[in-house]
Design a protein around this motif. Structure first.
Motif, PDB file in Angstrom:
ATOM      1  N   THR A 242      25.296  44.984  49.037  1.00 37.63           N
ATOM      2  CA  THR A 242      25.393  45.013  47.576  1.00 37.63           C
ATOM      3  C   THR A 242      25.082  46.406  47.048  1.00 37.63           C
ATOM      4  O   THR A 242      25.823  46.956  46.215  1.00 37.63           O
ATOM      5  N   LYS A 243      23.993  46.995  47.528  1.00 38.10           N
ATOM      6  CA  LYS A 243      23.611  48.342  47.078  1.00 38.10           C
ATOM      7  C   LYS A 243      24.669  49.368  47.448  1.00 38.10           C
ATOM      8  O   LYS A 243      24.998  50.257  46.645  1.00 38.10           O
ATOM      9  N   ASP A 244      25.202  49.269  48.663  1.00 35.23           N
ATOM     10  CA  ASP A 244      26.230  50.217  49.098  1.00 35.23           C
ATOM     11  C   ASP A 244      27.464  50.121  48.211  1.00 35.23           C
ATOM     12  O   ASP A 244      28.056  51.135  47.833  1.00 35.23           O
ATOM     13  N   LEU A 245      27.856  48.898  47.876  1.00 35.48           N
ATOM     14  CA  LEU A 245      29.037  48.696  47.038  1.00 35.48           C
ATOM     15  C   LEU A 245      28.817  49.280  45.643  1.00 35.48           C
ATOM     16  O   LEU A 245      29.682  49.982  45.113  1.00 35.48           O
ATOM     17  N   ILE A 246      27.661  49.004  45.051  1.00 36.97           N
ATOM     18  CA  ILE A 246      27.360  49.529  43.712  1.00 36.97           C
ATOM     19  C   ILE A 246      27.349  51.051  43.731  1.00 36.97           C
ATOM     20  O   ILE A 246      27.870  51.718  42.832  1.00 36.97           O
ATOM     21  N   SER A 247      26.756  51.614  44.755  1.00 30.60           N
ATOM     22  CA  SER A 247      26.673  53.063  44.870  1.00 30.60           C
ATOM     23  C   SER A 247      28.051  53.691  45.049  1.00 30.60           C
ATOM     24  O   SER A 247      28.363  54.717  44.455  1.00 30.60           O
ATOM     25  N   ARG A 248      28.896  53.037  45.844  1.00 26.88           N
ATOM     26  CA  ARG A 248      30.208  53.585  46.186  1.00 26.88           C
ATOM     27  C   ARG A 248      31.231  53.342  45.068  1.00 26.88           C
ATOM     28  O   ARG A 248      32.053  54.201  44.757  1.00 26.88           O
ATOM     29  N   ASN A 249      31.178  52.165  44.465  1.00 27.96           N
ATOM     30  CA  ASN A 249      32.142  51.789  43.434  1.00 27.96           C
ATOM     31  C   ASN A 249      31.409  50.973  42.364  1.00 27.96           C
ATOM     32  O   ASN A 249      31.397  49.736  42.400  1.00 27.96           O
ATOM     33  N   PRO A 250      30.761  51.651  41.411  1.00 31.12           N
ATOM     34  CA  PRO A 250      29.905  50.958  40.422  1.00 31.12           C
ATOM     35  C   PRO A 250      30.617  49.857  39.639  1.00 31.12           C
ATOM     36  O   PRO A 250      30.041  48.804  39.406  1.00 31.12           O
ATOM     37  N   THR A 251      31.871  50.093  39.248  1.00 27.88           N
ATOM     38  CA  THR A 251      32.598  49.089  38.469  1.00 27.88           C
ATOM     39  C   THR A 251      32.790  47.807  39.270  1.00 27.88           C
ATOM     40  O   THR A 251      32.543  46.703  38.782  1.00 27.88           O
ATOM     41  N   LEU A 252      33.214  47.956  40.525  1.00 29.18           N
ATOM     42  CA  LEU A 252      33.407  46.797  41.391  1.00 29.18           C
ATOM     43  C   LEU A 252      32.065  46.145  41.717  1.00 29.18           C
ATOM     44  O   LEU A 252      31.945  44.922  41.746  1.00 29.18           O
ATOM     45  N   GLY A 253      31.040  46.965  41.959  1.00 31.49           N
ATOM     46  CA  GLY A 253      29.713  46.433  42.250  1.00 31.49           C
ATOM     47  C   GLY A 253      29.162  45.614  41.096  1.00 31.49           C
ATOM     48  O   GLY A 253      28.589  44.535  41.295  1.00 31.49           O
ATOM     49  N   LEU A 254      29.355  46.109  39.870  1.00 34.61           N
ATOM     50  CA  LEU A 254      28.896  45.366  38.690  1.00 34.61           C
ATOM     51  C   LEU A 254      29.612  44.026  38.561  1.00 34.61           C
ATOM     52  O   LEU A 254      29.023  43.037  38.107  1.00 34.61           O
TER      53      LEU A 254
END
Length: 271
Positions: free
Chosen positions: A41-53
């Motif tokens: 989850t953290k990696d996704l938010i860091s890499r692609n904030p819009t998708l992570g949100l």
């Protein structure tokens, strides 16, 4: 080549976001804890904030019709633990430069909003933990997605806390949880205005600061806002005249609010 790699990364991120979103929307405690604690989850938010949100916001109503259909128990802010935990997680994140940082679900235009420092002409870039948390909370309260005015929503949530009374009804607890998150949003927005100013700027907002100020004023003017006005008044810099007036109006102190606006008008004429 590079393009193939980037496409596979996007496909992987999309799949991961969908999977994590399904776990989150299951409302199963074990699944939700897994989403909150997983390094993925953290990696996704860091890499692609819009998708992570989107992992946390996809289940939020997206328009007035969906808000009207929502059962009170499904309100995004009703759960006593998860909204604060999501906010804590998002505030701790620093999106990597170059990621997809544009705000999602932006229905309103900022082009018509103008401050002395210039026009607000764009959405909030999701380039910080603060911006992530603001975007999540705005989605959760429905301020930009057509949440209808609730008759039960009082003008102000500064009524005495009943947290020491064990007989507090479920409704009271739910309302307190919601007010806590509205307060959190108001402080994040205030912090955004102030922290984006340089030492030389004085009382002039930066472009990013002006977006935060627009959002703060919108929250304080919103009929559904549950911000505890007395508390926020104590934190406002004296130069935030319009915000002072909005809060005083929410407290029913309309003469004081008018006095502030009148003095602001006079000072502008004198300047």
């Amino acid at each position: 080549g590079g393009s193939t790699g980037s496409w596979s990364q996007i496909k992987f991120d999309s799949y991961l976001a969908t999977h994590l979103g399904e776990l989150w929307s299951s409302t199963d405690d074990r699944c939700c804890q897994l989403v909150l604690l997983s390094p993925a989850t953290k990696d996704l938010i860091s890499r692609n904030p819009t998708l992570g949100l989107s992992v946390f916001t996809t289940i939020h109503p997206q328009n007035e019709t969906e808000w009207k259909k929502m059962k009170p128990a499904d309100d995004p802010l009703v759960h006593p633990l998860y909204p604060p935990k999501v906010v804590k997680l998002l505030k701790s994140m620093t999106p990597r430069p170059g990621g997809n940082i544009h705000e999602i679900g932006m229905a309103e235009s900022f082009c018509s909003f103008s401050l002395r420092s210039g026009k607000v002409n764009g959405p909030l870039p999701i380039d910080s933990g603060r911006a992530l948390a603001v975007t999540y909370l705005e989605s959760a309260i429905g301020i930009a997605t057509g949440r209808p005015h609730s008759q039960s929503s009082s003008l102000d949530s500064s009524r005495p806390s009943s947290s020491f009374h064990p007989e507090s009804s479920r409704d009271e607890v739910d309302e307190r949880n919601k007010a806590d998150m509205h307060d959190e949003l108001s402080y994040l927005l205030l912090e955004g205005v102030i922290s984006e100013r340089g030492d030389e700027d004085g009382d002039i907002d930066s472009t990013l600061g002006a977006i935060y100020r627009f959002k703060l004023r919108r929250l304080l003017s919103w009929p559904n806002s549950k911000v505890r006005s007395e508390r926020l008044l104590g934190s406002l810099p004296t130069s935030f005249l319009r915000e002072h007036a909005l809060l005083l109006g929410r407290l029913g102190r309309h003469e004081d609010a008018l006095q502030i606006l009148y003095s602001q008008e006079n000072s502008l004429e004198l300047a």
